[in-house]
Design an enzyme around this catalytic site. Structure first.
Site, PDB file in Angstrom:
ATOM      1  N   GLY A   1       0.836  -1.197   0.000  1.00  7.53           N
ATOM      2  CA  GLY A   1       0.000   0.000   0.000  1.00  7.53           C
ATOM      3  C   GLY A   1       0.872   1.249   0.000  1.00  7.53           C
ATOM      4  N   SER A   2       0.386   2.266   0.687  1.00 10.21           N
ATOM      5  CA  SER A   2       1.073   3.556   0.627  1.00 10.21           C
ATOM      6  C   SER A   2       2.422   3.570   1.330  1.00 10.21           C
ATOM      7  CB  SER A   2       0.180   4.631   1.245  1.00 10.21           C
ATOM      8  OG  SER A   2      -1.026   4.713   0.504  1.00 10.21           O
TER       9      SER A   2
END
Lengths: 364, 613
Positions: free
Chosen positions: B321-322
């Site tokens: 993810g981020s």
């Protein structure tokens, strides 16, 4: 002079060669048992006591004239048959076999009596037979052997049955029954062996299979043979020394004091000891055969020859099974194995030999 | 004619005597032949067999080395337990013995099953275990009745004990009974008399060091295997204690903070790669494995939907993810496709030029035009979509590789997973598909094919914390006995100092004013990056929203990478909370708990070991 009659003359009947052999075996037996029991003096004393008793019996038989033995022979044989039959009906069952008969507190194996009664009776029969070479003499002989053979085989004790039959066949052979009968017997035995195989008990088949390949069940039925051969083989030429046999002293060798006593002896005394032991046995056997040869009396020479041959047969079977030549059949090593009954039988047999030797002239 | 002829009879008897003598000669010759064969020719053979018969090598098991944390706290211990064993050939009737034994102390069906199994494999003179782990009461009960049980003996043994139960299950691992499958011929004599072998984790990795070498007693035995006297004595070489880099207090802090959530926590010392925390949740009690699990207990563990047997920090491959964004930013700076100050247009969505497909920002409405630092701080998806497009998959993939993505981290534990760093070549090889630009966009925000393990994330985070050096995570330092190649001076991966400090500042801003501002008031200056990764397993509707149902199973995974203190980092952490939702709120507090415990908790007393049996 009365004292000499009871104290000196009986000993004069002893044959020096045979007596020497017996005493040597006795000494070897005590030495081996002392070691294989890890110095158990009780066992040695008990064996000594048995020697004493058995030797007394030998002395008594040696002083009994052969004609009296011959007179007893039919009765002994008849009693033997009755007792064998009784064993089958009322004997003690031990490990699935009825071999023992109890009379009061005593129990014994009637087959042991038959080991002497059968050759005595056959010698009695052939000694008085005029036509040894005809078929009737042969058939009678086979019948006389066959009845106790079947009774003992039925117990079941095929080993003993075979030994008794062998003794009887020795008598027939020495008596002069025609060769063709023996050849025929061998042919019949060879042909019927595969058929008989099916009638054998499981343990009997097992023993034979184990003999052919001990490793098929090394911790079970093959264990005896394997451990025994290790004992004999590890003894080497000079042996491990008295009390140093690991196979026998650490309990790897089963029945080290009875049927497998030879393995313990061979382990501790090596090939040298074994050769000496065989020499002692040959001394006894050859002396016995010489007595038979010298005897002018048909009964005397027949019984003496038979007993000598049988004696060596036992030695051969025992050493053979211990060293892996023969299957395990449970035969004691004559006069060495721990145990009273067999020793008594062997001693009485040797007593008969001495009796034959000491009473050369048999009145007709 | 048929009158007796003594003369002829005598002659015949003599002839037959000669034949009988011949028979005796043959029998004697056979005997002598056999005796010569076995007593002379085969004597060496039989002598060897006789010696082997009488001399037994009785093994003496070494005590297994303990496993200690960096402060000397015992993580894997040995305890004396009492075992009841039956020697069949002295016990007599087994079913009677067991029946009577059961009136004295309980013997379960499982015990009996194991007993029957072992019985079939052993000699009748060897004791076979019927009951393990006797309690004090059972011990006393048996002692009273001991004389009634010939052939039943009490044996004291060392048994592995994990005082913290599930806490270190996935990193320390466990030992189990040695099985024939564990041994090859070469190793068998290293295990003489030893009951246990490391099956997993450190117990398996450092098996040889922990195990020690068995000693032996050369004893003369009788046919029943009873020792009679000792001939020679070689003492065992005890197993060595293994001090590992783990920190009990930190591991406890991580477990407490994770609570009942599934997930993983890894904390490293960024300077050298020493593993401070390695926790996978949920876990299992390794003590249950030491003497073997029953079939039902094993099935229960296997069928547990929370998969407690799965080592998430080592083998769990999650879309980062981020949390990938700081790394993507570094790759972009390194490749010169952007400067720190250049602002990229914001907005709610991004479209690849010439395509109609819209890529959404996580924030409804999106962000404004932001530069690199701001984009990291706010986790601006649209910014990173554009950055990924500028780089292209080839440079992006090649640039992420030096941080350890897609490669085994090389930790000294068995069974690590490499996860996935995708590239067109990889996609072709793996799925025989061509690469689409849309997939490049997804990699830019840590989704799509990109997968990383928590261990890889922690390692990559440490590389940012230490200014661009890739450490190899390890649990054991090199010493006189252990050569651990992972314990080496980390190599720089060739990033410019300017780019590093740019990203480091941005990660600090994530905490002070960005997506992790819930940690802003922490006394330790934490630098971090939040992440939220979509759960593939959860069914979604057409708009990409998770369908309702099991509320937790459908939430996204929460991720968090962090290091602290920001200026002189001493710890780097990666946390994943499965279905935890947003990274900052769900995984952030876990990372903070570990960081706080490490940076200021060292003065507080260490908790005492739990009394888990």
């Amino acid at each position: 002079m009365n004292w000499s009659r009871w104290l000196i003359r009986p000993w004069q009947r002893l044959d020096p060669a045979l007596t020497t052999g017996i005493l040597l075996l006795m000494a070897i037996s005590l030495a081996v048992l002392y070691s294989s029991s890890q110095g158990n003096l009780g066992i040695v004393l008990q064996q000594s006591l048995r020697f004493g008793i058995a030797f007394t019996a030998l002395l008594a038989i040696a002083n009994t004239p052969p004609e009296r033995l011959r007179a007893w022979a039919p009765f002994l044989y008849a009693i033997g048959l009755v007792l064998l039959a009784a064993t089958l009906v009322a004997g003690h069952s031990y490990l699935g076999a009825r071999r023992w008969l109890g009379i009061g507190p005593l129990s014994f194996q009637p087959s042991e009596l038959m080991k002497l009664a059968l050759p005595l009776f056959l010698a009695y029969y052939y000694a008085q037979q005029e036509h040894v070479q005809n078929w009737r003499a042969a058939i009678t002989g086979f019948f006389v052997i066959g009845v106790p053979f079947l009774l003992i085989a039925k117990e079941p004790d095929l080993g003993t049955a075979g030994q008794i039959a062998a003794a009887g066949l020795f008598t027939m052979w020495l008596a002069g029954v025609r060769r063709r009968w023996f050849i025929g017997l061998i042919v019949i035995a060879a042909v019927s062996a595969p058929i008989l195989w099916h009638f054998l008990h499981g343990y009997q088949k097992d023993r034979i299979l184990t003999f052919l390949d001990p490793q098929r069940d090394p911790l079970g039925s093959g264990y005896h043979i394997i451990q025994s051969m290790i004992a004999v083989g590890s003894g080497g030429v000079f042996g491990k020394g008295w009390f140093n046999g690991t196979q026998v002293n650490l309990d790897f060798l089963p029945e080290a004091q009875t049927d497998f006593v030879f393995a313990g002896f061979a382990e501790e005394f090596g090939l040298v000891g074994v050769l000496f032991l065989i020499a002692v046995y040959l001394l006894i056997v050859l002396r016995g055969l010489a007595i038979a040869y010298e005897s002018r009396d048909p009964f005397g020479r027949l019984i003496a020859g038979t007993l000598s041959l049988t004696f060596f047969l036992y030695v051969f079977i025992n050493m053979g099974m211990t060293t892996g030549i023969l299957p395990v059949v449970g035969v004691p090593l004559p006069l060495i194995s721990y145990g009273g009954t067999a020793m008594l039988t062997f001693m009485v047999g040797l007593g008969i030999l001495m009796s034959v030797h000491a009473h050369p002239r048999l009145h007709e | 004619m048929d009158i007796r002829q003594p003369q002829r009879e005598q002659q015949r008897f003599s002839r037959r005597m000669v034949l009988a003598l011949g028979l005796i000669a043959v029998m004697a010759a056979i005997l002598l032949g056999q005796l010569l064969k076995i007593q002379v020719l085969q004597h060496p053979d039989y002598a060897t067999q006789s010696t082997r018969n009488a001399i037994a090598l009785l093994p003496i098991a070494p005590a297994r080395g303990l496993i200690l944390d960096r402060h000397g706290q015992v993580l894997a211990d040995n305890r004396v337990t009492f075992t009841l064993a039956i020697t069949p050939n002295t016990a007599g009737d087994l079913s009677d013995t067991i029946g009577r034994l059961r009136s004295v102390l309980p013997v379960s069906g499982d015990d009996l099953e194991a007993f029957q199994r072992d019985l079939g494999r052993s000699h009748p003179y060897q004791p076979v275990v019927i009951r393990r782990n006797l309690s004090a009461a059972e011990l006393a009960a048996f002692a009273v009745h001991r004389h009634e049980f010939p052939g039943v003996e009490l044996q004291a043994r060392l048994k592995r004990f994990y005082p913290y139960g599930p806490l270190f299950a996935h990193v320390v691992g466990y030992v189990g009974h040695l099985t024939p499958a564990d041994l090859d011929e070469a190793s068998a004599n290293h295990y003489a008399g030893i009951d246990y072998i490391g099956k997993n984790g450190l117990e398996a990795e450092y098996e040889e060091i922990l195990r020690g070498e068995p000693g032996n007693q050369n004893v003369e035995v009788d046919a029943r295997g009873r020792p009679l006297r000792t001939l020679r004595d070689t003492p065992p070489e005890q197993g060595e204690n293994l001090t590992v880099t783990l920190d009990l207090a930190l591991q406890q802090a991580a477990a407490r903070a994770m609570g009942t959530h599934s997930g993983a926590v890894v904390a490293l010392d960024p300077a050298n790669g020493e593993v401070l925390v390695a926790y996978s949740s949920p876990a299992f009690d390794p003590n249950a494995f030491v003497d073997g699990l029953s079939g039902t207990a094993w099935a229960a563990l296997q069928d547990d939907p929370a998969t407690p047997m799965t080592n998430r920090f080592l083998r769990g491959a999650y879309p980062p993810g981020s949390t990938i964004k700081p790394f993507v930013a570094l790759v972009a700076l390194q490749n010169g496709v952007i400067t720190p100050d250049e602002k990229l247009p914001g907005g709610a969505t991004y479209q690849i030029p010439g395509s109609t497909h819209k890529y959404y920002d996580w924030k409804p409405g999106g962000h404004g035009a932001e530069n690199l630092g701001e984009a990291i701080r706010d986790s601006n998806d649209v910014y990173f979509y554009q950055l990924a497009m500028r780089l292209g998959i080839a440079r992006l993939s090649a640039g992420l590789a030096p941080f350890g993505f897609g490669k085994l981290a090389g930790i000294d534990l068995p069974g690590e997973a490499a996860a996935v760093l995708p590239s067109p070549e990889w996609l072709q090889r793996r799925y025989h598909q061509p690469w689409y630009q849309g997939q490049t966009v997804m990699v830019g925000i840590g989704q799509g094919y990109l997968l990383a393990t928590p261990l890889q994330l922690a390692r990559a985070t440490a590389a940012i914390a230490n200014g661009g050096k890739l450490v190899t995570p390890h649990l054991v330092r090199s010493n006189a006995d252990i050569d651990n190649p992972a314990d080496a001076i980390p190599q720089g991966i060739g990033l410019s100092a300017a780019a590093m400090s740019e990203v480091q500042a941005a990660m600090r801003a994530v905490v002070t004013s960005g997506t992790a501002h819930n940690l802003a008031n922490d006394p330790n200056a934490i630098a971090a990056k939040t992440g939220t990764s979509q759960v593939r397993r959860a069914r979604r509707n057409d708009a990409g929203r998770a369908l309702t149902g099991d509320p937790t199973a459908l939430q996204d995974h929460a991720l968090f990478i962090a290091y602290a203190p920001a200026d002189h980092p001493r710890i780097a952490v990666a946390v994943i909370v499965e279905h935890g939702g947003h990274g900052g709120s769900a995984a952030g507090p876990v990372a903070r708990a570990v960081i706080d415990a490490y940076l200021q908790g060292s003065a507080s007393p260490l908790p005492t070991p739990g009394a888990t049996p």
